[in-house]
Design an enzyme around this catalytic site. Structure first.
Site, PDB file in Angstrom:
ATOM      1  N   PRO A 184     -55.104   3.508  44.813  1.00 28.32           N
ATOM      2  CA  PRO A 184     -55.754   2.198  44.928  1.00 28.32           C
ATOM      3  C   PRO A 184     -55.573   1.324  43.688  1.00 28.32           C
ATOM      4  O   PRO A 184     -55.349   0.111  43.792  1.00 28.32           O
ATOM      5  CB  PRO A 184     -57.231   2.545  45.161  1.00 28.32           C
ATOM      6  N   THR A 185     -55.657   1.941  42.502  1.00 27.50           N
ATOM      7  CA  THR A 185     -55.444   1.168  41.272  1.00 27.50           C
ATOM      8  C   THR A 185     -54.004   0.699  41.182  1.00 27.50           C
ATOM      9  O   THR A 185     -53.737  -0.436  40.773  1.00 27.50           O
ATOM     10  CB  THR A 185     -55.803   2.021  40.044  1.00 27.50           C
ATOM     11  N   ALA A 186     -53.066   1.557  41.586  1.00 25.44           N
ATOM     12  CA  ALA A 186     -51.647   1.173  41.575  1.00 25.44           C
ATOM     13  C   ALA A 186     -51.387   0.004  42.515  1.00 25.44           C
ATOM     14  O   ALA A 186     -50.581  -0.889  42.208  1.00 25.44           O
ATOM     15  CB  ALA A 186     -50.786   2.369  41.964  1.00 25.44           C
ATOM     16  N   GLU A 203     -47.060   6.728  38.396  1.00 26.83           N
ATOM     17  CA  GLU A 203     -47.204   8.167  38.640  1.00 26.83           C
ATOM     18  C   GLU A 203     -48.591   8.367  39.217  1.00 26.83           C
ATOM     19  O   GLU A 203     -49.594   8.269  38.508  1.00 26.83           O
ATOM     20  CB  GLU A 203     -47.002   8.938  37.329  1.00 26.83           C
TER      21      GLU A 203
END
Length: 437
Positions: A184-186, A203
């Site tokens: 989600p952050t990516a 990653e």
């Protein structure tokens, strides 16, 4: 770094100096649940200062020869090695892991990485080709994008994702982003960086399978699979969380695996006999426990660990974020415990019949970071490794790394690779030059 007698207070490091912040965030010691540190709650102002410092330092640092930069990296490795014990203690207190793990793996690995790339930088070559029929020579140059250690070369800015993280990744003068963390952050990083067409190396998570065939050497397989499931409290993206065991040895494996798991000691981080410490935060501990509750509600069996065995801790650590290593069985492939990354000391053990079946089941999740295969049949090992949708496949071992080779995942486990050649290509921009003669 500044501090008081009672509470450690961290500062940002910008342009070669420690810089205080106007507001701070409490940081908790995972082994006690108590605040032990204050971390800067940075934002746009601090990011602007860091970007400006990096921009000013870039011309001089990037013009240094590979030999000069190599010497700086070796010096950094020397300093890390000299402070190994202090760094191990700090890492353990911040993250909850055992001091032993930080002392024997985390800090030495950091030293190794600096030394490896200090050497690697000296051995890169450029491409060259000649077109005789038009009398042209073509060659490539690589220009550095990131930079390194005089003032402004390295800047460290603390803060939360919504404030400092978004300010950094959306800044128009930050040309690339290397991120390790959750999907989600990516996704948010990709959204914010897209208008600037930034290079990304992501990653991300994993739901890593271990496939154990009937001809596996269980004397080696079981202790290694316990370690691959529960090392660092399962808080390693490469940890095993789905264990597929061929049906003919399933009962034997399960009995021995549960017994070995119960021997995996959970204790305070300073205990040299502890195999596991505390999880990173209270919220994460509650999240991991919630998966065990869901599995139980679905009818799965919890063979050891959470809700089954008793965890004994000293009084001062009763409020810490500790959890016993937990083994789940009789669980369906469709369960969230088999599909979603838990990132904790929880693993599921399920039987399989055939090679074709287990490959399909291992590949049935959205992640594709790592896998392990246990078999004494060399042909089978190669067949299965080729068909698994994983960026890394270990056979009859786990977590053995060769820094020259690519590291990274497939599918939702990330974009790009790390390693000598791959990192060199990511952190530089290639330029083709043609000379007419």
């Amino acid at each position: 770094m500044a501090g008081t007698k009672a509470l450690l207070t961290l500062e940002n490091f910008i342009n070669g100096k420690f810089v205080p912040c106007s507001s701070y965030i409490d940081s908790y010691d995972p082994s006690t649940g108590e605040v032990y540190c204050r971390v800067p709650d940075s934002g746009n102002e601090e990011i602007e200062a860091a970007v400006e410092a990096a921009r000013a330092a870039f011309p001089g640092w990037s013009a240094r020869s590979p030999q000069e930069r190599s010497q700086v990296l070796h010096r950094l490795a020397d300093l890390l090695e000299k402070s190994l014990e202090d760094l191990a203690q700090a890492e353990s207190r911040d993250q909850g892991k055992t001091v032993t793990l930080a002392r024997t793996m985390d800090i030495p690995r950091s030293v190794q990485n600096f030394r490896f790339f200090a050497s690697s930088i000296l051995h890169h070559t450029s491409e060259c080709t000649h077109m005789d029929h038009v009398d042209c020579l073509h060659y490539t140059l690589r220009a550095p994008v990131g930079i390194g250690v005089p003032p402004g070369v390295v800047n460290i800015v603390f803060g939360t994702g919504p404030k400092v993280g978004e300010a950094l990744v959306s800044h128009p003068e930050v040309p690339l982003i290397s991120f390790t963390g959750s999907q989600p952050t990516a996704e948010r990083i990709a959204q914010l960086s897209a208008p600037h067409c930034k290079k990304l190396s992501l990653e991300l998570g994993g739901k890593n399978p271990a496939i154990i065939f009937e001809d596996a050497n269980l004397e080696e397989c079981i202790p290694t699979t316990v370690r691959s499931s529960f090392a660092n409290q399962g808080e390693i993206c490469l940890c095993t969380s789905r264990i597929f065991v061929q049906k003919s040895i399933y009962s034997e494996f399960l009995k021995k695996f549960v017994a070995a798991t119960r021997m995996w000691k959970v204790g305070i981080p300073s205990d040299p006999s502890a195999n596991m410490g505390a999880l990173i935060s209270k919220a994460h501990l509650e999240k991991v426990r919630s998966y065990v509750k869901k599995a139980r509600a679905e009818g799965a069996r919890i063979l050891c660990g959470e809700g089954v065995d008793t965890l004994s801790l000293p009084p001062k650590n009763q409020a810490g974020y500790f959890m016993l290593p937990t083994v789940i069985t009789d669980i369906k492939d469709e369960s969230c415990c088999m599909k979603e990354e838990i990132f904790g000391p929880v693993t599921c053990v399920i039987p399989f019949d055939s090679e074709e079946e287990v490959i399909q089941r291992a590949n049935s999740v959205k992640y594709g970071l790592a896998a392990t295969v246990w078999s004494s049949n060399v042909g089978r090992v190669h067949r299965v490794a080729k068909k698994l949708q994983s960026g890394l496949v270990w056979t009859n071992c786990w977590l053995i790394r060769e820094l020259n080779l690519p590291f990274g995942g497939m599918k939702s486990s990330g974009i790009g690779r790390e390693g000598a050649k791959d990192s060199y290509e990511f952190f530089t921009e290639v330029k083709t030059i043609t000379i007419k003669h």
